[in-house]
Design a protein around this motif. Structure first.
Motif, PDB file in Angstrom:
ATOM      1  N   THR A  28       0.836  -1.202   0.000  1.00 29.23           N
ATOM      2  CA  THR A  28       0.000   0.000   0.000  1.00 29.23           C
ATOM      3  C   THR A  28       0.870   1.250   0.000  1.00 29.23           C
ATOM      4  OG1 THR A  28      -1.773  -1.183   1.133  1.00 29.23           O
ATOM      5  CG2 THR A  28      -1.814   1.229   1.261  1.00 29.23           C
ATOM      6  N   ASP A  29       1.925   1.246   0.816  1.00 28.15           N
ATOM      7  CA  ASP A  29       2.822   2.392   0.882  1.00 28.15           C
ATOM      8  C   ASP A  29       3.603   2.548  -0.424  1.00 28.15           C
ATOM      9  OD1 ASP A  29       3.821   4.461   2.882  1.00 28.15           O
ATOM     10  OD2 ASP A  29       5.720   3.618   2.158  1.00 28.15           O
ATOM     11  N   ILE A  30       4.157   1.461  -0.927  1.00 28.96           N
ATOM     12  CA  ILE A  30       4.971   1.522  -2.150  1.00 28.96           C
ATOM     13  C   ILE A  30       4.150   2.022  -3.335  1.00 28.96           C
ATOM     14  CG2 ILE A  30       6.264   0.128  -3.827  1.00 28.96           C
ATOM     15  CD1 ILE A  30       7.159  -1.610  -1.381  1.00 28.96           C
ATOM     16  N   ALA A  31       2.857   1.729  -3.364  1.00 29.05           N
ATOM     17  CA  ALA A  31       1.997   2.195  -4.463  1.00 29.05           C
ATOM     18  C   ALA A  31       1.941   3.722  -4.532  1.00 29.05           C
ATOM     19  CB  ALA A  31       0.596   1.613  -4.314  1.00 29.05           C
ATOM     20  N   GLU A  32       2.366   4.397  -3.458  1.00 25.24           N
ATOM     21  CA  GLU A  32       2.364   5.860  -3.432  1.00 25.24           C
ATOM     22  C   GLU A  32       3.737   6.465  -3.753  1.00 25.24           C
ATOM     23  OE1 GLU A  32       0.980   6.841   0.471  1.00 25.24           O
ATOM     24  OE2 GLU A  32      -1.037   6.056   0.096  1.00 25.24           O
ATOM     25  N   TRP A  33       4.745   5.651  -4.009  1.00 28.95           N
ATOM     26  CA  TRP A  33       6.105   6.150  -4.213  1.00 28.95           C
ATOM     27  C   TRP A  33       6.351   6.727  -5.596  1.00 28.95           C
ATOM     28  CZ3 TRP A  33      10.012   2.080  -1.938  1.00 28.95           C
ATOM     29  CH2 TRP A  33       9.753   1.906  -0.565  1.00 28.95           C
ATOM     30  N   GLY A  34       5.544   6.397  -6.556  1.00 30.25           N
ATOM     31  CA  GLY A  34       5.832   6.777  -7.935  1.00 30.25           C
ATOM     32  C   GLY A  34       6.558   5.639  -8.638  1.00 30.25           C
ATOM     33  N   GLU A  35       7.329   5.978  -9.645  1.00 30.17           N
ATOM     34  CA  GLU A  35       7.989   4.967 -10.473  1.00 30.17           C
ATOM     35  C   GLU A  35       9.065   4.198  -9.706  1.00 30.17           C
ATOM     36  OE1 GLU A  35      10.701   5.711 -14.134  1.00 30.17           O
ATOM     37  OE2 GLU A  35       8.634   5.514 -14.872  1.00 30.17           O
ATOM     38  N   VAL A  36       8.914   2.886  -9.665  1.00 27.14           N
ATOM     39  CA  VAL A  36       9.859   1.973  -9.029  1.00 27.14           C
ATOM     40  C   VAL A  36      10.136   0.838 -10.017  1.00 27.14           C
ATOM     41  CG1 VAL A  36       9.115   2.477  -6.659  1.00 27.14           C
ATOM     42  CG2 VAL A  36       7.985   0.649  -7.943  1.00 27.14           C
ATOM     43  N   THR A  37      11.107   0.006  -9.696  1.00 33.07           N
ATOM     44  CA  THR A  37      11.374  -1.173 -10.519  1.00 33.07           C
ATOM     45  C   THR A  37      11.058  -2.414  -9.704  1.00 33.07           C
ATOM     46  OG1 THR A  37      13.086  -0.040 -11.793  1.00 33.07           O
ATOM     47  CG2 THR A  37      13.127  -2.449 -11.826  1.00 33.07           C
ATOM     48  N   LEU A  38      10.172  -3.236 -10.227  1.00 30.28           N
ATOM     49  CA  LEU A  38       9.811  -4.501  -9.604  1.00 30.28           C
ATOM     50  C   LEU A  38      10.518  -5.609 -10.366  1.00 30.28           C
ATOM     51  CD1 LEU A  38       6.535  -5.616  -8.128  1.00 30.28           C
ATOM     52  CD2 LEU A  38       7.596  -7.124  -9.796  1.00 30.28           C
ATOM     53  N   ILE A  39      11.176  -6.499  -9.623  1.00 30.96           N
ATOM     54  CA  ILE A  39      11.940  -7.589 -10.238  1.00 30.96           C
ATOM     55  C   ILE A  39      11.488  -8.924  -9.679  1.00 30.96           C
ATOM     56  CG2 ILE A  39      14.242  -8.625 -10.461  1.00 30.96           C
ATOM     57  CD1 ILE A  39      15.419  -5.828 -10.510  1.00 30.96           C
ATOM     58  N   VAL A  40      11.278  -9.874 -10.567  1.00 29.99           N
ATOM     59  CA  VAL A  40      11.037 -11.265 -10.204  1.00 29.99           C
ATOM     60  C   VAL A  40      12.203 -12.059 -10.786  1.00 29.99           C
ATOM     61  CG1 VAL A  40       9.519 -13.268 -10.440  1.00 29.99           C
ATOM     62  CG2 VAL A  40       8.537 -10.972 -10.246  1.00 29.99           C
ATOM     63  N   HIS A  41      12.958 -12.724  -9.905  1.00 27.47           N
ATOM     64  CA  HIS A  41      14.153 -13.463 -10.307  1.00 27.47           C
ATOM     65  C   HIS A  41      13.869 -14.955 -10.123  1.00 27.47           C
ATOM     66  CE1 HIS A  41      18.826 -13.631 -10.038  1.00 27.47           C
ATOM     67  NE2 HIS A  41      18.352 -14.759 -10.522  1.00 27.47           N
ATOM     68  N   THR A  42      13.844 -15.694 -11.213  1.00 28.01           N
ATOM     69  CA  THR A  42      13.627 -17.136 -11.147  1.00 28.01           C
ATOM     70  C   THR A  42      14.844 -17.846 -11.719  1.00 28.01           C
ATOM     71  OG1 THR A  42      12.677 -17.459 -13.365  1.00 28.01           O
ATOM     72  CG2 THR A  42      11.168 -16.723 -11.619  1.00 28.01           C
ATOM     73  N   GLU A  43      14.836 -19.154 -11.677  1.00 28.85           N
ATOM     74  CA  GLU A  43      15.914 -19.935 -12.279  1.00 28.85           C
ATOM     75  C   GLU A  43      16.012 -19.677 -13.783  1.00 28.85           C
ATOM     76  OE1 GLU A  43      18.246 -22.233 -11.056  1.00 28.85           O
ATOM     77  OE2 GLU A  43      17.659 -21.361  -9.137  1.00 28.85           O
ATOM     78  N   ASP A  44      14.896 -19.310 -14.386  1.00 28.65           N
ATOM     79  CA  ASP A  44      14.830 -19.211 -15.837  1.00 28.65           C
ATOM     80  C   ASP A  44      14.889 -17.803 -16.391  1.00 28.65           C
ATOM     81  OD1 ASP A  44      14.522 -22.034 -16.078  1.00 28.65           O
ATOM     82  OD2 ASP A  44      12.480 -21.772 -15.341  1.00 28.65           O
ATOM     83  N   GLY A  45      14.919 -16.811 -15.533  1.00 32.50           N
ATOM     84  CA  GLY A  45      14.987 -15.454 -16.041  1.00 32.50           C
ATOM     85  C   GLY A  45      14.814 -14.431 -14.940  1.00 32.50           C
ATOM     86  N   ILE A  46      15.075 -13.208 -15.312  1.00 30.55           N
ATOM     87  CA  ILE A  46      14.880 -12.073 -14.419  1.00 30.55           C
ATOM     88  C   ILE A  46      13.927 -11.132 -15.142  1.00 30.55           C
ATOM     89  CG2 ILE A  46      15.979 -10.166 -13.190  1.00 30.55           C
ATOM     90  CD1 ILE A  46      18.605 -11.848 -13.296  1.00 30.55           C
ATOM     91  N   PHE A  47      12.760 -10.939 -14.555  1.00 25.15           N
ATOM     92  CA  PHE A  47      11.735 -10.107 -15.159  1.00 25.15           C
ATOM     93  C   PHE A  47      11.685  -8.787 -14.409  1.00 25.15           C
ATOM     94  CE2 PHE A  47      10.726 -14.536 -15.697  1.00 25.15           C
ATOM     95  CZ  PHE A  47      10.453 -14.628 -17.046  1.00 25.15           C
TER      96      PHE A  47
END
Length: 172
Positions: free
Chosen positions: A58-77
């Motif tokens: 909820t707090d982060i949704a108010e920060w503006g532009e951020v980078t969200l990363i999902v790191h798996t064995e098969d890739g980094i999104f």
């Protein structure tokens, strides 16, 4: 983990604080949470679980532009945009915007929220790692950067304030 292994991991992370968390975990056959916990204490604090998940998102949704990363064995999104506000429904934390990053997150599997400030690739970095109950990283949200590639100071202040709130809440 044996005490000797833990000591070696703490030494390694002190000497290599910018190491890729998931790589260290895979190489040592431990959880990413164990790697984060081995960082020098001034670089990481961990608090909360499922309730902290909702508070943080909820707090982060108010920060503006951020980078969200999902790191798996098969890739980094990665996606860089403001984070969608969310709401709980049908057992999920639902990102409510119809465009950009959207989806349904199993917030009840959150076992902690880590706040990490460390050097990475020669620059300061700050991110929130949402940890699952198995010690894995669900995803990370990075404090944004300005046009000079420096961390956005307003977001860094929000990041630190949120860390204080969630760490204080879980310590009580």
């Amino acid at each position: 983990m044996l005490n000797t292994d833990l000591a070696a991991l703490k030494t390694y992370m002190a000497e290599n604080p910018g190491a890729v968390i998931e790589t260290v975990a895979r190489e040592r056959n431990i959880t990413p949470r164990a790697v984060l916990e081995a960082l020098p204490s001034e670089m990481v604090t961990i608090g909360g679980g499922g309730d902290a998940f909702v508070t943080a998102m909820t707090d982060i949704a108010e920060w503006g532009e951020v980078t969200l990363i999902v790191h798996t064995e098969d890739g980094i999104f990665e996606t860089t945009a403001p984070l969608s506000p969310g709401a709980i429904g049908h057992g999920y934390y639902n990102l409510t915007q119809p465009k950009g990053l959207h989806g349904h997150l199993r917030h009840e599997r959150c076992g902690g929220v880590a706040f990490v400030e460390r050097p990475f690739m020669g620059k300061s970095s700050a991110f929130v790692a949402f940890l699952n109950v198995d010690g894995g990283v669900m995803f990370k949200v990075f404090v944004g950067r300005d046009e000079t590639r420096a961390l956005k100071q307003d977001q860094l202040e929000r990041f630190r304030a949120l860390a204080r709130i969630l760490t204080k809440t879980t310590a009580a």
